[in-house]
Design a protein around this motif. Structure first.
Motif, PDB file in Angstrom:
ATOM      1  N   ASN A 152      21.292  12.393   1.285  1.00 53.91           N
ATOM      2  CA  ASN A 152      21.977  13.544   1.864  1.00 53.91           C
ATOM      3  C   ASN A 152      23.425  13.484   1.385  1.00 53.91           C
ATOM      4  OD1 ASN A 152      23.426  15.301   3.531  1.00 53.91           O
ATOM      5  ND2 ASN A 152      22.098  14.908   5.296  1.00 53.91           N
ATOM      6  N   SER A 153      23.864  14.507   0.685  1.00 54.36           N
ATOM      7  CA  SER A 153      25.208  14.485   0.106  1.00 54.36           C
ATOM      8  C   SER A 153      26.314  14.490   1.159  1.00 54.36           C
ATOM      9  CB  SER A 153      25.392  15.667  -0.848  1.00 54.36           C
ATOM     10  OG  SER A 153      25.319  16.890  -0.143  1.00 54.36           O
ATOM     11  N   THR A 154      25.995  14.842   2.394  1.00 62.08           N
ATOM     12  CA  THR A 154      27.016  14.825   3.452  1.00 62.08           C
ATOM     13  C   THR A 154      26.882  13.592   4.343  1.00 62.08           C
ATOM     14  OG1 THR A 154      25.645  16.107   4.981  1.00 62.08           O
ATOM     15  CG2 THR A 154      27.126  17.341   3.495  1.00 62.08           C
ATOM     16  N   GLY A 155      25.917  12.732   4.047  1.00 58.01           N
ATOM     17  CA  GLY A 155      25.679  11.561   4.888  1.00 58.01           C
ATOM     18  C   GLY A 155      26.584  10.391   4.557  1.00 58.01           C
ATOM     19  N   LYS A 156      26.577   9.418   5.453  1.00 58.35           N
ATOM     20  CA  LYS A 156      27.368   8.193   5.268  1.00 58.35           C
ATOM     21  C   LYS A 156      26.538   6.943   5.541  1.00 58.35           C
ATOM     22  CE  LYS A 156      31.572  10.557   6.545  1.00 58.35           C
ATOM     23  NZ  LYS A 156      32.540  10.836   7.566  1.00 58.35           N
ATOM     24  N   ASP A 157      25.226   7.117   5.689  1.00 57.28           N
ATOM     25  CA  ASP A 157      24.354   6.000   6.008  1.00 57.28           C
ATOM     26  C   ASP A 157      23.975   5.213   4.761  1.00 57.28           C
ATOM     27  OD1 ASP A 157      24.333   6.796   8.673  1.00 57.28           O
ATOM     28  OD2 ASP A 157      22.537   8.038   8.416  1.00 57.28           O
ATOM     29  N   VAL A 158      23.471   4.010   4.976  1.00 58.48           N
ATOM     30  CA  VAL A 158      22.938   3.186   3.898  1.00 58.48           C
ATOM     31  C   VAL A 158      21.628   3.808   3.428  1.00 58.48           C
ATOM     32  CG1 VAL A 158      21.949   0.910   3.380  1.00 58.48           C
ATOM     33  CG2 VAL A 158      24.017   1.080   4.777  1.00 58.48           C
ATOM     34  N   ALA A 159      21.387   3.814   2.129  1.00 62.55           N
ATOM     35  CA  ALA A 159      20.132   4.323   1.570  1.00 62.55           C
ATOM     36  C   ALA A 159      19.044   3.278   1.818  1.00 62.55           C
ATOM     37  CB  ALA A 159      20.290   4.604   0.080  1.00 62.55           C
ATOM     38  N   ILE A 160      17.996   3.647   2.559  1.00 62.68           N
ATOM     39  CA  ILE A 160      16.954   2.714   2.996  1.00 62.68           C
ATOM     40  C   ILE A 160      15.655   2.981   2.248  1.00 62.68           C
ATOM     41  CG2 ILE A 160      15.568   1.946   4.973  1.00 62.68           C
ATOM     42  CD1 ILE A 160      18.462   1.170   5.323  1.00 62.68           C
TER      43      ILE A 160
ATOM     44  N   SER B 178       0.806  -1.217   0.000  1.00 60.00           N
ATOM     45  CA  SER B 178       0.000   0.000   0.000  1.00 60.00           C
ATOM     46  C   SER B 178       0.847   1.279   0.000  1.00 60.00           C
ATOM     47  CB  SER B 178      -0.956   0.005   1.190  1.00 60.00           C
ATOM     48  OG  SER B 178      -0.250  -0.176   2.403  1.00 60.00           O
ATOM     49  N   LYS B 179       2.130   1.174   0.330  1.00 66.71           N
ATOM     50  CA  LYS B 179       3.017   2.347   0.319  1.00 66.71           C
ATOM     51  C   LYS B 179       4.435   1.913  -0.017  1.00 66.71           C
ATOM     52  CE  LYS B 179       1.002   4.915   4.136  1.00 66.71           C
ATOM     53  NZ  LYS B 179       1.217   5.379   5.489  1.00 66.71           N
ATOM     54  N   TRP B 180       5.127   2.750  -0.733  1.00 68.41           N
ATOM     55  CA  TRP B 180       6.559   2.576  -0.959  1.00 68.41           C
ATOM     56  C   TRP B 180       7.199   3.946  -0.793  1.00 68.41           C
ATOM     57  CZ3 TRP B 180      10.017   4.869  -4.308  1.00 68.41           C
ATOM     58  CH2 TRP B 180      11.294   4.313  -4.323  1.00 68.41           C
ATOM     59  N   HIS B 181       8.304   3.990  -0.052  1.00 73.01           N
ATOM     60  CA  HIS B 181       9.046   5.238   0.116  1.00 73.01           C
ATOM     61  C   HIS B 181      10.495   4.980  -0.266  1.00 73.01           C
ATOM     62  CE1 HIS B 181       6.190   7.779   2.561  1.00 73.01           C
ATOM     63  NE2 HIS B 181       5.567   6.642   2.463  1.00 73.01           N
ATOM     64  N   GLY B 182      11.020   5.852  -1.092  1.00 71.54           N
ATOM     65  CA  GLY B 182      12.422   5.766  -1.476  1.00 71.54           C
ATOM     66  C   GLY B 182      13.317   6.257  -0.356  1.00 71.54           C
TER      67      GLY B 182
END
Length: 142
Positions: A119-127, A111-115
């Motif tokens: 953040n260009s300064t971030g270091k986290d995994v893209a979730i 029922s929902k999908w969010h990309g």
């Protein structure tokens, strides 16, 4: 001697027709029973409570985005009006990787999908996040 509880980071999600996937988070799944209150004739001081309809919460799954687009394609089909209902499971594993607890969900659709938040300064995994709505959920007996 007590039994140690299982850890919340050892789990898998299986969805029919989609490869078994590792997610970083599975949340929201559960059930609620509506409480219907009424007063019996002649007893104005006491409210009686009966069980009403049962509803099942939406399940939110989060994982690091990859080249795989099976989950997104499932959601895209729903966006275009082609609901593809699937059954699936959320499985807790013990420290050796053995299945210990399984919750099965039925007639689910995305029922929902969010990309991912970028953040260009971030270091986290893209979730990416997928919310699925199901008609029933039950813990399997082992």
């Amino acid at each position: 001697m007590g039994v140690d509880p299982y850890k919340n980071f050892r789990f898998l999600v299986e969805i029919d027709g989609i490869v078994q996937a590792s997610f970083s988070e599975a949340s929201g799944y559960g059930s609620d029973i509506e409480v219907v209150e009424f007063r019996e004739g002649g007893d104005s001081a006491t409210m009686r409570k009966l069980p009403g309809k049962v509803s099942y919460s939406d399940i939110t799954l989060k994982r690091g985005i990859t080249d795989s687009h099976e989950l997104y394609d499932w959601h895209l089909a729903a966006v275009s009006g082609q609901i593809q209902r699937k059954n699936g499971s959320i499985i807790i594993l013990d420290d050796t990787g053995t299945e210990k607890i399984r919750w099965n969900f039925f007639s689910a659709w995305p029922s929902k999908w969010h990309g991912p938040d970028l953040n260009s300064t971030g270091k986290d995994v893209a979730i990416e996040s997928l919310t699925i709505s199901c008609e029933r959920l039950e813990r399997a007996l082992s």
